[in-house]
Design an enzyme around this catalytic site. Structure first.
Site, PDB file in Angstrom:
ATOM      1  N   ARG A  51      47.771 -11.034 109.970  1.00 58.99           N
ATOM      2  CA  ARG A  51      47.855  -9.576 110.103  1.00 58.99           C
ATOM      3  C   ARG A  51      48.441  -8.887 108.884  1.00 58.99           C
ATOM      4  O   ARG A  51      47.912  -7.875 108.418  1.00 58.99           O
ATOM      5  CB  ARG A  51      48.698  -9.186 111.328  1.00 58.99           C
ATOM      6  CG  ARG A  51      47.947  -9.120 112.615  1.00 58.99           C
ATOM      7  CD  ARG A  51      48.866  -9.468 113.745  1.00 58.99           C
ATOM      8  NE  ARG A  51      49.248 -10.855 113.579  1.00 58.99           N
ATOM      9  CZ  ARG A  51      48.581 -11.874 114.109  1.00 58.99           C
ATOM     10  NH1 ARG A  51      47.573 -11.656 114.881  1.00 58.99           N
ATOM     11  NH2 ARG A  51      48.932 -13.121 113.864  1.00 58.99           N
ATOM     12  N   THR A  52      49.557  -9.378 108.385  1.00 58.88           N
ATOM     13  CA  THR A  52      50.234  -8.613 107.338  1.00 58.88           C
ATOM     14  C   THR A  52      49.359  -8.522 106.090  1.00 58.88           C
ATOM     15  O   THR A  52      49.118  -7.435 105.565  1.00 58.88           O
ATOM     16  CB  THR A  52      51.612  -9.229 107.029  1.00 58.88           C
ATOM     17  OG1 THR A  52      52.360  -9.284 108.245  1.00 58.88           O
ATOM     18  CG2 THR A  52      52.368  -8.385 106.031  1.00 58.88           C
ATOM     19  N   LYS A  80      53.354 -24.449  89.404  1.00 58.51           N
ATOM     20  CA  LYS A  80      53.780 -24.981  88.096  1.00 58.51           C
ATOM     21  C   LYS A  80      55.242 -24.673  87.809  1.00 58.51           C
ATOM     22  O   LYS A  80      55.759 -25.010  86.754  1.00 58.51           O
ATOM     23  CB  LYS A  80      52.930 -24.356  86.981  1.00 58.51           C
ATOM     24  CG  LYS A  80      51.444 -24.575  87.106  1.00 58.51           C
ATOM     25  CD  LYS A  80      50.739 -23.878  85.931  1.00 58.51           C
ATOM     26  CE  LYS A  80      49.237 -23.897  86.083  1.00 58.51           C
ATOM     27  NZ  LYS A  80      48.596 -23.028  85.078  1.00 58.51           N
ATOM     28  N   ARG A 101      55.023 -11.713 100.186  1.00 64.19           N
ATOM     29  CA  ARG A 101      55.675 -12.492 101.258  1.00 64.19           C
ATOM     30  C   ARG A 101      56.145 -13.814 100.673  1.00 64.19           C
ATOM     31  O   ARG A 101      55.398 -14.468  99.922  1.00 64.19           O
ATOM     32  CB  ARG A 101      54.703 -12.751 102.398  1.00 64.19           C
ATOM     33  CG  ARG A 101      55.211 -13.818 103.363  1.00 64.19           C
ATOM     34  CD  ARG A 101      54.387 -13.923 104.609  1.00 64.19           C
ATOM     35  NE  ARG A 101      54.557 -12.734 105.439  1.00 64.19           N
ATOM     36  CZ  ARG A 101      54.078 -12.606 106.675  1.00 64.19           C
ATOM     37  NH1 ARG A 101      53.388 -13.587 107.214  1.00 64.19           N
ATOM     38  NH2 ARG A 101      54.282 -11.506 107.372  1.00 64.19           N
ATOM     39  N   HIS A 129      61.600  -7.831 107.447  1.00 63.75           N
ATOM     40  CA  HIS A 129      60.152  -7.581 107.433  1.00 63.75           C
ATOM     41  C   HIS A 129      59.920  -6.089 107.676  1.00 63.75           C
ATOM     42  O   HIS A 129      59.490  -5.678 108.742  1.00 63.75           O
ATOM     43  CB  HIS A 129      59.489  -8.433 108.520  1.00 63.75           C
ATOM     44  CG  HIS A 129      58.011  -8.555 108.435  1.00 63.75           C
ATOM     45  ND1 HIS A 129      57.213  -7.711 107.675  1.00 63.75           N
ATOM     46  CD2 HIS A 129      57.149  -9.431 109.037  1.00 63.75           C
ATOM     47  CE1 HIS A 129      55.940  -8.070 107.824  1.00 63.75           C
ATOM     48  NE2 HIS A 129      55.881  -9.108 108.643  1.00 63.75           N
TER      49      HIS A 129
HETATM   50  C1  NCD Z   1      55.765 -12.026 111.932  1.00 63.64           C
HETATM   51  C2  NCD Z   1      56.355 -12.609 110.655  1.00 63.64           C
HETATM   52  O1  NCD Z   1      55.611 -13.038 109.769  1.00 63.64           O
HETATM   53  O2  NCD Z   1      57.573 -12.586 110.573  1.00 63.64           O
HETATM   54  N1  NCD Z   1      54.371 -11.902 111.862  1.00 63.64           N
HETATM   55  C3  NCD Z   1      53.829 -10.736 111.369  1.00 63.64           C
HETATM   56  O3  NCD Z   1      54.021 -10.389 110.231  1.00 63.64           O
HETATM   57  N2  NCD Z   1      53.125  -9.954 112.207  1.00 63.64           N
HETATM   58  C4  NCD Z   1      56.229 -12.716 113.164  1.00 63.64           C
HETATM   59  C5  NCD Z   1      56.033 -14.190 113.262  1.00 63.64           C
HETATM   60  O4  NCD Z   1      55.475 -14.831 112.377  1.00 63.64           O
HETATM   61  O5  NCD Z   1      56.461 -14.729 114.287  1.00 63.64           O
END
Ligand code: NCD
Length: 304
Positions: A51-52, A80, A101, A129
């Protein structure tokens, strides 16, 4: 130039503006189709995501921009030994904005210090997040119409769940918000969060292991996955992973307008029988995530 590393980087007034823009995007999508023509988003993902990453990409594409990036550390020069600071400096020559991320807490902050373009924290380890929280806030606004006078249950992995940490910080700024923190003892919120963001700020909260017992008082129930990748040993994960499984039966004493949220991915913690219940909001949340990221990208790129 502004980055978004922590949800508290945004004032509540700025959050209101993002929500307003989000609601306008939903009402008038065609108005926004060319807002980011010629702009590029780089997604630097050192950890898995559905999703993100895809919602960031969809958001930029719907604004008329384009996207580039990588979706695993092994396919980038991280393999590397390149630092995130050098990678961010490099990508600053190729794109206008970065969504990053990373499994290490603080990596997007380190990247932002060397980047020449805005950096958005798309999840840093078990820490924060902020864009999931913006997603959650747009969902709460659309479902409840307000951010104040809410009792919010957060259930599952409150220790490692970064979405939980950011949501608590964001919601603790509104009037008469009460938190009900439901988890096994081993997965309670981190001490810094309890002390600095709840106790020191006189926020009302309770910690419990009993989900069904608190159900009647909740306006929002935020379910989370036990964060397998953050555990030091598999035995602990296996013991704790099914601590909470939400079923229709467990929701029978809920308020009729309870909103059940989950950042997703779901593993086992919400029975699929709930998906078609009007209280289930987690797939609506997915849609809201793309919308609010459109609003955020425009804000950080300073497009009108
Ligand atoms: C979350 C995350 O990556 O922290 N997912 C997301 O971004 N929707 C929650 C999770 O991974 O449990």
């Amino acid at each position: 130039m502004r980055s978004l590393i922590d949800i508290l980087d945004l004032t509540t007034a700025e959050i209101d503006e993002l929500i307003e823009t989000g609601l306008d995007i939903i009402a008038n999508p065609s108005k926004y189709a060319h807002k980011c023509d010629g702009k590029k988003l780089a997604t630097l993902f050192y950890e898995p995501s559905t999703r993100t990453r895809l919602s960031f990409e969809a958001a930029m594409l719907e604004l008329g921009g384009s996207v580039l990036g990588f979706s695993e550390a092994n396919s980038s020069s991280a393999a590397k030994g390149e630092s995130v600071a050098d990678t961010a400096r490099t990508v600053s020559c190729y794109a206008d904005i970065i969504a990053m991320r990373h499994p290490k807490e603080g990596a997007p902050l380190v990247a932002a210090r060397k980047s020449l373009i805005p950096v958005i924290n798309a999840g840093d380890g078990g820490h924060n997040h902020p864009t999931q929280t913006l997603t959650d806030l747009l969902t709460i606004k659309r479902e409840k119409g307000r951010f104040d006078n809410l009792t919010i249950g957060l259930c599952g992995d409150l220790k490692f769940g970064r979405t939980v940490h950011s949501l608590i910080c964001a919601m603790s700024r509104y009037e008469n918000v009460k938190f009900v923190l439901i988890s096994p003892k081993e997965l309670m919120i981190p001490e810094y969060l309890r002390q600095e963001y709840l106790i020191d700020k006189n926020i009302v909260f309770v910690e419990t292991t009993d989900l069904v017992g608190v159900m009647p008082e909740l306006d929002i129930l935020y379910m989370t996955r036990v964060q397998k990748e953050r555990f030091f040993n598999e035995a602990d994960y296996l013991r704790l992973k099914d601590s909470y499984i939400l079923t229709l039966d467990k929701m029978k004493d809920s308020k009729p307008d309870l909103a059940v949220l989950h950042p997703l991915p779901r593993v086992n913690e919400i029975a699929v029988e709930i998906d078609d219940d009007p209280r289930a909001c987690y797939f609506k949340q997915v849609f809201n995530g793309k919308i609010i990221r459109m609003a955020l990208i425009m804000k950080l790129l300073e497009v009108e």
